[in-house]
Every structure is written in structure tokens, then in C-alpha cells.
Design a protein around this motif. Structure first.
Motif, PDB file in Angstrom:
ATOM      1  N   ASP A 100       0.819  -1.210   0.000  1.00  0.00           N
ATOM      2  CA  ASP A 100       0.000   0.000   0.000  1.00  0.00           C
ATOM      3  C   ASP A 100       0.858   1.268   0.000  1.00  0.00           C
ATOM      4  O   ASP A 100       0.490   2.270  -0.589  1.00  0.00           O
ATOM      5  CB  ASP A 100      -0.999   0.009   1.168  1.00  0.00           C
ATOM      6  N   LEU A 101       2.043   1.197   0.625  1.00  0.00           N
ATOM      7  CA  LEU A 101       2.954   2.350   0.614  1.00  0.00           C
ATOM      8  C   LEU A 101       3.501   2.567  -0.797  1.00  0.00           C
ATOM      9  O   LEU A 101       3.555   3.705  -1.286  1.00  0.00           O
ATOM     10  CB  LEU A 101       4.090   2.140   1.612  1.00  0.00           C
ATOM     11  N   VAL A 102       3.897   1.508  -1.466  1.00  0.00           N
ATOM     12  CA  VAL A 102       4.399   1.622  -2.843  1.00  0.00           C
ATOM     13  C   VAL A 102       3.306   2.187  -3.747  1.00  0.00           C
ATOM     14  O   VAL A 102       3.565   3.068  -4.584  1.00  0.00           O
ATOM     15  CB  VAL A 102       4.909   0.264  -3.364  1.00  0.00           C
ATOM     16  N   GLU A 103       2.087   1.732  -3.579  1.00  0.00           N
ATOM     17  CA  GLU A 103       0.976   2.242  -4.393  1.00  0.00           C
ATOM     18  C   GLU A 103       0.749   3.730  -4.140  1.00  0.00           C
ATOM     19  O   GLU A 103       0.526   4.504  -5.078  1.00  0.00           O
ATOM     20  CB  GLU A 103      -0.301   1.447  -4.100  1.00  0.00           C
ATOM     21  N   ALA A 104       0.833   4.155  -2.872  1.00  0.00           N
ATOM     22  CA  ALA A 104       0.659   5.577  -2.542  1.00  0.00           C
ATOM     23  C   ALA A 104       1.789   6.417  -3.148  1.00  0.00           C
ATOM     24  O   ALA A 104       1.558   7.512  -3.672  1.00  0.00           O
ATOM     25  CB  ALA A 104       0.604   5.767  -1.033  1.00  0.00           C
ATOM     26  N   ILE A 105       2.994   5.900  -3.094  1.00  0.00           N
ATOM     27  CA  ILE A 105       4.134   6.610  -3.692  1.00  0.00           C
ATOM     28  C   ILE A 105       3.916   6.748  -5.198  1.00  0.00           C
ATOM     29  O   ILE A 105       4.069   7.824  -5.765  1.00  0.00           O
ATOM     30  CB  ILE A 105       5.464   5.876  -3.390  1.00  0.00           C
ATOM     31  N   ASP A 106       3.540   5.657  -5.836  1.00  0.00           N
ATOM     32  CA  ASP A 106       3.353   5.668  -7.287  1.00  0.00           C
ATOM     33  C   ASP A 106       2.213   6.594  -7.715  1.00  0.00           C
ATOM     34  O   ASP A 106       2.245   7.149  -8.817  1.00  0.00           O
ATOM     35  CB  ASP A 106       3.124   4.256  -7.810  1.00  0.00           C
ATOM     36  N   ARG A 107       1.208   6.767  -6.857  1.00  0.00           N
ATOM     37  CA  ARG A 107       0.128   7.711  -7.184  1.00  0.00           C
ATOM     38  C   ARG A 107       0.587   9.159  -7.097  1.00  0.00           C
ATOM     39  O   ARG A 107       0.035  10.028  -7.740  1.00  0.00           O
ATOM     40  CB  ARG A 107      -1.069   7.507  -6.243  1.00  0.00           C
ATOM     41  N   ARG A 112       9.728   6.969  -8.737  1.00  0.00           N
ATOM     42  CA  ARG A 112       9.786   6.367  -7.408  1.00  0.00           C
ATOM     43  C   ARG A 112      11.154   6.544  -6.756  1.00  0.00           C
ATOM     44  O   ARG A 112      11.250   6.877  -5.567  1.00  0.00           O
ATOM     45  CB  ARG A 112       9.452   4.877  -7.515  1.00  0.00           C
ATOM     46  N   SER A 113      12.224   6.362  -7.509  1.00  0.00           N
ATOM     47  CA  SER A 113      13.569   6.506  -6.938  1.00  0.00           C
ATOM     48  C   SER A 113      13.797   7.925  -6.429  1.00  0.00           C
ATOM     49  O   SER A 113      14.341   8.131  -5.343  1.00  0.00           O
ATOM     50  CB  SER A 113      14.630   6.147  -7.974  1.00  0.00           C
ATOM     51  N   ARG A 114      13.400   8.878  -7.220  1.00  0.00           N
ATOM     52  CA  ARG A 114      13.567  10.282  -6.817  1.00  0.00           C
ATOM     53  C   ARG A 114      12.737  10.584  -5.567  1.00  0.00           C
ATOM     54  O   ARG A 114      13.202  11.257  -4.656  1.00  0.00           O
ATOM     55  CB  ARG A 114      13.150  11.182  -7.968  1.00  0.00           C
TER      56      ARG A 114
END
Length: 128
Positions: A100-107, A112-114
Motif C-alpha cells: 500500500d505504501l508503494v501504491e501511494a508513492i506511485d500515485r 519512485r527513486s527520486r
């Protein structure tokens, strides 16, 4: 440490102005020659740090011959300004994060790296 060519100019009744041919828009000035030279280092470091934060490539230093071949630079005096501000070498890491954290970041970002780099830097500044 890397050195870039700076150009200093002075018109009658003005301060000493400094610009960097390798970094259009990076300019500074000083009331005295010594002040302008000191300010040049700060201006260059700030400019490069801004470029790094914006993900822009940092140019390699131009040669004096290339800079002075531009007719607009021939009325200036060239000098070298050292800077340690260079992008760090990137290292690939493998981390485990909740989905869920990765999904929130991607939104919230297309890079993502930056995003994670900026978050880590902000946390480290807060800890300092």
C-alpha cells in the motif's frame, strides 16, 4: 573537486559581475573584485545543487579555448571556481516496502527513486 570557468566583467559605475558559460543563468556580483570571487563559489554551488535536485545533468567543464572562442566572452576576465557539488554516484538497492505504501508513492510521483531519495534526505536533515 571540479573547477569551472567563471567570467568577470565590470562596467563603469557598476559592481563586478560574474557568470558561468557552462551554467547559463548562474550569475552573481560583488562590490569588490574579492567579494565577487567569493560570491562566485557560493553561486556555483547553489546552482549545481539546484540542478541535482531537479534531476538535470551537470555539464563537464568547458576548456578556456572554447569559452574564449565566443566573441561575447572576450571582454571578460576568466578565472577558475572550484566546486565539490557533484551528483553522487547512484547505487541500486533492493528494499521491501508494504504494497500500500508503494501504491501511494506511485500515485504521487512518476519517479519512485527520486521520491524515495527526497524522502530520505528530508528525514536525514530532520535528524541532524
Amino acid at each position: 573537486m571540479t573547477a569551472y570557468i567563471a567570467l568577470i566583467r565590470k562596467d563603469p559605475g557598476s559592481d563586478f559581475g560574474v557568470d558561468f558559460p557552462d551554467f547559463p543563468g548562474c550569475v552573481t556580483a560583488g562590490r569588490t573584485l574579492d567579494e565577487a570571487r567569493r560570491m562566485a563559489g557560493d553561486a556555483l554551488d547553489l546552482h549545481i545543487h539546484g540542478m541535482i535536485e531537479d534531476g538535470e545533468p551537470i555539464p563537464e567543464p568547458s576548456s578556456l579555448d572554447a569559452v574564449m572562442a565566443d566573441a561575447g566572452n572576450r571582454d571578460a576576465v576568466a578565472f577558475l571556481v572550484d566546486t565539490a557539488a557533484r551528483p553522487a554516484r547512484s547505487v541500486r538497492v533492493n528494499v521491501m516496502l508494504p504494497a500500500d505504501l508503494v501504491e501511494a508513492i506511485d500515485r504521487s510521483t512518476t519517479n519512485r527513486s527520486r521520491f524515495l531519495t527526497d524522502a530520505a534526505r528530508a528525514k536525514l536533515r530532520a535528524l541532524a
